[in-house]
Design an enzyme around this catalytic site. Structure first.
Site, PDB file in Angstrom:
ATOM      1  N   CYS A 171       7.985  21.510  52.001  1.00  0.00           N
ATOM      2  CA  CYS A 171       8.423  22.686  52.733  1.00  0.00           C
ATOM      3  C   CYS A 171       9.796  23.093  52.217  1.00  0.00           C
ATOM      4  O   CYS A 171      10.677  22.249  52.068  1.00  0.00           O
ATOM      5  CB  CYS A 171       8.494  22.361  54.225  1.00  0.00           C
ATOM      6  SG  CYS A 171       8.943  23.766  55.245  1.00  0.00           S
ATOM      7  N   LEU A 172       9.973  24.388  51.961  1.00  0.00           N
ATOM      8  CA  LEU A 172      11.271  24.862  51.473  1.00  0.00           C
ATOM      9  C   LEU A 172      12.382  24.593  52.488  1.00  0.00           C
ATOM     10  O   LEU A 172      13.550  24.540  52.133  1.00  0.00           O
ATOM     11  CB  LEU A 172      11.209  26.355  51.150  1.00  0.00           C
ATOM     12  CG  LEU A 172      10.314  26.750  49.979  1.00  0.00           C
ATOM     13  CD1 LEU A 172      10.269  28.262  49.840  1.00  0.00           C
ATOM     14  CD2 LEU A 172      10.764  26.108  48.683  1.00  0.00           C
ATOM     15  N   HIS A 206       4.791  27.487  61.256  1.00  0.00           N
ATOM     16  CA  HIS A 206       6.206  27.894  61.301  1.00  0.00           C
ATOM     17  C   HIS A 206       6.442  28.954  62.381  1.00  0.00           C
ATOM     18  O   HIS A 206       7.524  29.018  62.969  1.00  0.00           O
ATOM     19  CB  HIS A 206       6.650  28.477  59.951  1.00  0.00           C
ATOM     20  CG  HIS A 206       7.078  27.448  58.944  1.00  0.00           C
ATOM     21  ND1 HIS A 206       8.094  26.555  59.169  1.00  0.00           N
ATOM     22  CD2 HIS A 206       6.638  27.191  57.677  1.00  0.00           C
ATOM     23  CE1 HIS A 206       8.263  25.781  58.094  1.00  0.00           C
ATOM     24  NE2 HIS A 206       7.384  26.145  57.175  1.00  0.00           N
ATOM     25  N   HIS A 253      -0.039  25.862  57.440  1.00  0.00           N
ATOM     26  CA  HIS A 253       1.370  25.441  57.338  1.00  0.00           C
ATOM     27  C   HIS A 253       2.293  26.602  57.719  1.00  0.00           C
ATOM     28  O   HIS A 253       3.232  26.433  58.507  1.00  0.00           O
ATOM     29  CB  HIS A 253       1.644  24.963  55.900  1.00  0.00           C
ATOM     30  CG  HIS A 253       3.054  24.543  55.628  1.00  0.00           C
ATOM     31  ND1 HIS A 253       3.403  23.244  55.307  1.00  0.00           N
ATOM     32  CD2 HIS A 253       4.220  25.252  55.612  1.00  0.00           C
ATOM     33  CE1 HIS A 253       4.719  23.178  55.123  1.00  0.00           C
ATOM     34  NE2 HIS A 253       5.243  24.390  55.290  1.00  0.00           N
ATOM     35  N   GLU A 254       2.000  27.791  57.173  1.00  0.00           N
ATOM     36  CA  GLU A 254       2.864  28.946  57.447  1.00  0.00           C
ATOM     37  C   GLU A 254       2.739  29.416  58.894  1.00  0.00           C
ATOM     38  O   GLU A 254       3.730  29.775  59.530  1.00  0.00           O
ATOM     39  CB  GLU A 254       2.546  30.101  56.486  1.00  0.00           C
ATOM     40  CG  GLU A 254       2.722  29.771  55.012  1.00  0.00           C
ATOM     41  CD  GLU A 254       4.046  29.119  54.676  1.00  0.00           C
ATOM     42  OE1 GLU A 254       5.038  29.395  55.372  1.00  0.00           O
ATOM     43  OE2 GLU A 254       4.079  28.318  53.723  1.00  0.00           O
ATOM     44  N   GLN A 268      11.718  30.962  58.440  1.00  0.00           N
ATOM     45  CA  GLN A 268      12.405  30.240  57.364  1.00  0.00           C
ATOM     46  C   GLN A 268      13.548  31.042  56.757  1.00  0.00           C
ATOM     47  O   GLN A 268      14.379  30.484  56.036  1.00  0.00           O
ATOM     48  CB  GLN A 268      11.413  29.853  56.261  1.00  0.00           C
ATOM     49  CG  GLN A 268      10.397  28.808  56.712  1.00  0.00           C
ATOM     50  CD  GLN A 268       9.524  28.391  55.561  1.00  0.00           C
ATOM     51  OE1 GLN A 268       8.560  29.066  55.243  1.00  0.00           O
ATOM     52  NE2 GLN A 268       9.866  27.286  54.914  1.00  0.00           N
ATOM     53  N   GLY A 311       4.314  29.867  49.865  1.00  0.00           N
ATOM     54  CA  GLY A 311       4.234  30.508  51.172  1.00  0.00           C
ATOM     55  C   GLY A 311       5.625  30.573  51.768  1.00  0.00           C
ATOM     56  O   GLY A 311       6.516  29.811  51.377  1.00  0.00           O
TER      57      GLY A 311
HETATM   58 ZN    ZN Z   1       7.212  25.173  55.404  1.00  0.00          ZN
END
Ligand code: ZN
Length: 193
Positions: free
Chosen positions: A102-103, A148, A144-145, A54, A49
């Site tokens: 998480c990236l 963000h 989660h997304e 991000q 995702g």
């Molecule tokens: Zn994340």
């Protein structure tokens, strides 16, 4: 198409509420190109995702996709979805637990609990409304997304910060690949993005 740079925790954009995407933007070639770049970036980083903040863009759009042979080999497959201006409604009090990553917080995992089933209302890349239910891993990735887009990181959702670990220590001490928690079980390599 281009691979964009993923920003990491500490960048203010990750803590801001992203702006709604307008219908005019959705129809623009620039926005379509941006969404294509997000998809390419998610695949390049082997995430499941990615949310626009991000990549340093404060817009309410996220992409999700889980394919086999990514860095999450045990994750269920999720088809590519582009969610614009998503609105989530929990459909159960029952919580699923997942060691999320998480990236934007590389090399870290944390145990997070979230509702197991949600309703998702959003716009698709053509600007058409979509309305569906998601459960298990799918529901967790979407939550989660969407977090963000509101400046929320998974660590904010943790109830117990002692369940925060570096990836290697997580794999060594916490990963339980045989654990049966249904769709949101947390084998070593499974995490939202
Ligand atoms: Zn994340």
């Amino acid at each position: 198409m281009a691979v964009l740079k993923v920003v990491q925790m500490g960048q203010p954009v990750l803590r801001e509420r992203a702006a709604e995407v307008t219908e005019r933007e959705i129809r623009s070639g620039a926005f379509r190109g941006f969404v294509d770049d997000m998809v390419e970036t998610m695949r390049d980083y082997a995430g499941v995702g990615l949310a626009a903040p991000q990549v340093n863009v404060g817009k309410r759009v996220a992409v999700i996709e889980a394919r086999p042979n990514t860095r999450y080999p045990d994750a269920p497959e999720l088809p590519l979805q582009v969610l614009i201006n998503p609105v989530l409604t929990p459909l159960t009090d029952e919580l699923g637990f997942l060691w999320e990553g998480c990236l934007s917080i590389p090399g870290i995992r944390g145990l997070v609990n979230r509702p197991k089933r949600i309703r998702v209302q959003a716009l698709d890349p053509d600007g058409n409304p979509v309305d569906f239910e998601a459960e298990g891993f799918h529901a967790i990735v979407i939550q989660h997304e969407t977090d963000h887009l509101d400046g929320i990181l998974f660590i904010d959702r943790m109830k117990d910060l002692r369940k925060l670990a570096f990836q290697k220590e997580y794999e060594r001490f916490f990963a339980e690949p045989d654990e049966d928690e249904g769709d949101d079980a947390a084998p070593a390599e499974r995490s939202p993005d």
